[in-house]
Design an enzyme around this catalytic site. Structure first.
Site, PDB file in Angstrom:
ATOM      1  CD  GLU A 208      20.840   9.543  31.867  1.00 32.32           C
ATOM      2  OE1 GLU A 208      20.114   8.705  32.444  1.00 32.32           O
ATOM      3  OE2 GLU A 208      21.255   9.378  30.711  1.00 32.32           O
ATOM      4  CD  GLU A 224      21.999  17.919  35.614  1.00 35.19           C
ATOM      5  OE1 GLU A 224      22.904  17.476  34.894  1.00 35.19           O
ATOM      6  OE2 GLU A 224      22.204  18.674  36.591  1.00 35.19           O
ATOM      7  NE  ARG A 226      10.638   7.369  38.127  1.00 39.93           N
ATOM      8  CZ  ARG A 226      10.178   6.902  36.973  1.00 39.93           C
ATOM      9  NH1 ARG A 226      10.958   6.919  35.911  1.00 39.93           N
ATOM     10  NH2 ARG A 226       8.959   6.416  36.867  1.00 39.93           N
ATOM     11  CB  SER A 244      14.562   8.730  41.967  1.00 35.13           C
ATOM     12  OG  SER A 244      14.867   8.172  43.218  1.00 35.13           O
ATOM     13  CB  ALA A 267      24.575  13.271  41.746  1.00 35.93           C
ATOM     14  CD  GLU A 282      25.350  13.306  52.543  1.00 34.89           C
ATOM     15  OE1 GLU A 282      26.186  14.192  52.763  1.00 34.89           O
ATOM     16  OE2 GLU A 282      25.447  12.165  53.004  1.00 34.89           O
ATOM     17  CB  ALA A 283      25.718  13.406  46.256  1.00 33.54           C
ATOM     18  CE  LYS A 307       7.712   6.510  62.072  1.00 33.72           C
ATOM     19  NZ  LYS A 307       6.401   5.871  61.804  1.00 33.72           N
ATOM     20  NE  ARG A 321      23.354   6.896  54.755  1.00 33.88           N
ATOM     21  CZ  ARG A 321      22.259   6.391  55.308  1.00 33.88           C
ATOM     22  NH1 ARG A 321      22.260   6.025  56.594  1.00 33.88           N
ATOM     23  NH2 ARG A 321      21.138   6.277  54.615  1.00 33.88           N
TER      24      ARG A 321
END
Length: 347
Positions: A208, A224, A226, A244, A267, A282-283, A307, A321
Site C-alpha cells: 500500500e 506502508e 503515501r 498520507s 495507520a 496516532e492512528a 497551530k 485526539r
C-alpha cells in the site's frame, strides 16, 4: 581527468512515436558533473549556444568512432553501452545539461528524473519547474511506452498477431523500476513508485506504499502509506498502513512537507505540516498546518494552544485526539521509534 562545469549528461535509448518524436528515454548510466573527457566527444554534434542545455540523436554510423574515443579516454562504461546498443531499433540519444535549469525537452526531463532515482541528487536539489508541461501522457504497456495517438493501431496489430497489448497505466510518469532498481531496497508493488522517486538504501515499501517523483526516503524506513510529491522522509521512520503526507501539487500550498528522523505516522493518519524528529501521529489522526493543538506538559497541564505549523521545530511529541473532548493534543514522548532490523538488514 579534469572536472567539467557541466551539471549532468547521459546517453540513452529513446522511444519515438510514429511521427518520429521522442516520447521517453532510458539512461542506464547518467552522470552528475561529468568529466570533460566524457562529454567532449559528443559536444561537436550539438548545435547550442554557450552554456545551453541540449540533446541530439547519435548517428549510428558514428558509434564505433565515438566508442573508440571514449575507451581511449578511459570512459569504458559509455563506450560499452554505445557498442552494445548500435543494433537496437531504438534511437541512441545524448543529452547535455550545462546548467540546472527548468527542463525544456523530454530527453532533459527524463535525465533529471533518472538523476533522482539513481540517488545522484536528492529531492529538492534539482530544478523541475514546468516538468508536467514537458512530459507527454503515454500508454505504459508490456511492450514499452506508446504514444496515445499510436495506441489503437498497436492494440489492433497485437490482436491480429494473437497477442494482447496490456496497458498498465496512462500517465506522464512511468514506474521507477522500469528504468532503475536502487540497491538495498524492497518494493512490494513497483507500480506504486514513480520514476523520479528517491528510495534510500534500507527502505521497504509495502504493497500500500506509494512514492511520487521528487520525493522519497533518505535511508532505512518502512513505508506502508503515501509519500506525495516533494515529501522527504528521514531515516528510521515508519509510515503506517494507509497514512498520507500532503504534497503541494494539488493543495496549492508552498510549505514543503517532510517527515523527520525516528518518526511514526500511524495507520490511516496523515500530516500537512513538517513533522520534526522523534514525533508520533496516532492512528487515524490527520494533522494539517492549521490544526489547533493543545500542547501539554508531561504532567498533563496545558502549556499553550498553537497551530501545528508553529510546532514544526518541536521534536519528540505525540499527537493524539482526546477521546473525551475531541481536542488534538501534543504531549512529550521519549519513546524512540525502533524499526524491525530484521526486516531491513537483508534488503
Amino acid at each position: 581527468m579534469s572536472q567539467s562545469p557541466i551539471h549532468s549528461a547521459a546517453i540513452g535509448l529513446a522511444t519515438k512515436s510514429s511521427k518520429g518524436e521522442v516520447i521517453e528515454v532510458y539512461y542506464p548510466q547518467p552522470r552528475l558533473h561529468p568529466t570533460l573527457e566524457l562529454t567532449s566527444p559528443f559536444t561537436g554534434m550539438l548545435e547550442l549556444e554557450d552554456d545551453a542545455n541540449s540533446w541530439v540523436e547519435i548517428d549510428k554510423q558514428e558509434v564505433e568512432k565515438l566508442a573508440a574515443t571514449l575507451a581511449t579516454a578511459g570512459e569504458t562504461d559509455w563506450a560499452e553501452f554505445l557498442t552494445s546498443s548500435v543494433s537496437s531499433e531504438q534511437a541512441i540519444v545524448f543529452c547535455l545539461c550545462h546548467n540546472d535549469t527548468a527542463p525544456g525537452s523530454i530527453p532533459e526531463a527524463y535525465l533529471k528524473l533518472h538523476l533522482l532515482s539513481h540517488r545522484l541528487v536528492k529531492p529538492h536539489a534539482i530544478t523541475l519547474d514546468g516538468l508536467f508541461g514537458v512530459l507527454k501522457n503515454l500508454a505504459w504497456t508490456n511492450e514499452g511506452a506508446i504514444d496515445l495517438e499510436d495506441l489503437p493501431a498497436r492494440q489492433l496489430a497485437a490482436r491480429q498477431d494473437g497477442r494482447v497489448l496490456d496497458v498498465m497505466s496512462v500517465d506522464k510518469f512511468p514506474k521507477m523500476t522500469s528504468y532503475v532498481v536502487p540497491s538495498g531496497v524492497r518494493l512490494a508493488d513497483t507500480a506504486r513508485i514513480r520514476l523520479g522517486a528517491y528510495i534510500g538504501e534500507g527502505t521497504t515499501v509495502m504493497h500500500e506504499g506509494f512514492v511520487n517523483f521528487n520525493a522519497g526516503t533518505l535511508g532505512t524506513a518502512m513505508i506502508e502509506g503515501r509519500i506525495s510529491a516533494g515529501v522527504v522522509v528521514g531515516e528510521d521512520s515508519d509510515l503506517g498502513g494507509g497514512c498520507s503526507t500532503m504534497g503541494t501539487l494539488s493543495g496549492g500550498g508552498t510549505t514543503v512537507i517532510s517527515v523527520g528522523r525516528n518518526c511514526l505516522i500511524g495507520a490511516n493518519a496523515g500530516i500537512g505540516f513538517p513533522l520534526p524528529d522523534g514525533c508520533i501521529i496516532e492512528a487515524g489522526l490527520y494533522v494539517t498546518g492549521g490544526t489547533k493543538v493543545n500542547v501539554l506538559a508531561a504532567d498533563g497541564s496545558l502549556i499553550k494552544t498553537a497551530k501545528a505549523s508553529e510546532l514544526a521545530n518541536t521534536t519528540d511529541l505525540l499527537y493524539r485526539r482526546n477521546s473525551l473532548s475531541g481536542a488534538v493534543e501534543a504531549v512529550p514522548t521519549k519513546n524512540s521509534i525502533s524499526l524491525n532490523e530484521e526486516l531491513h538488514s537483508h534488503n
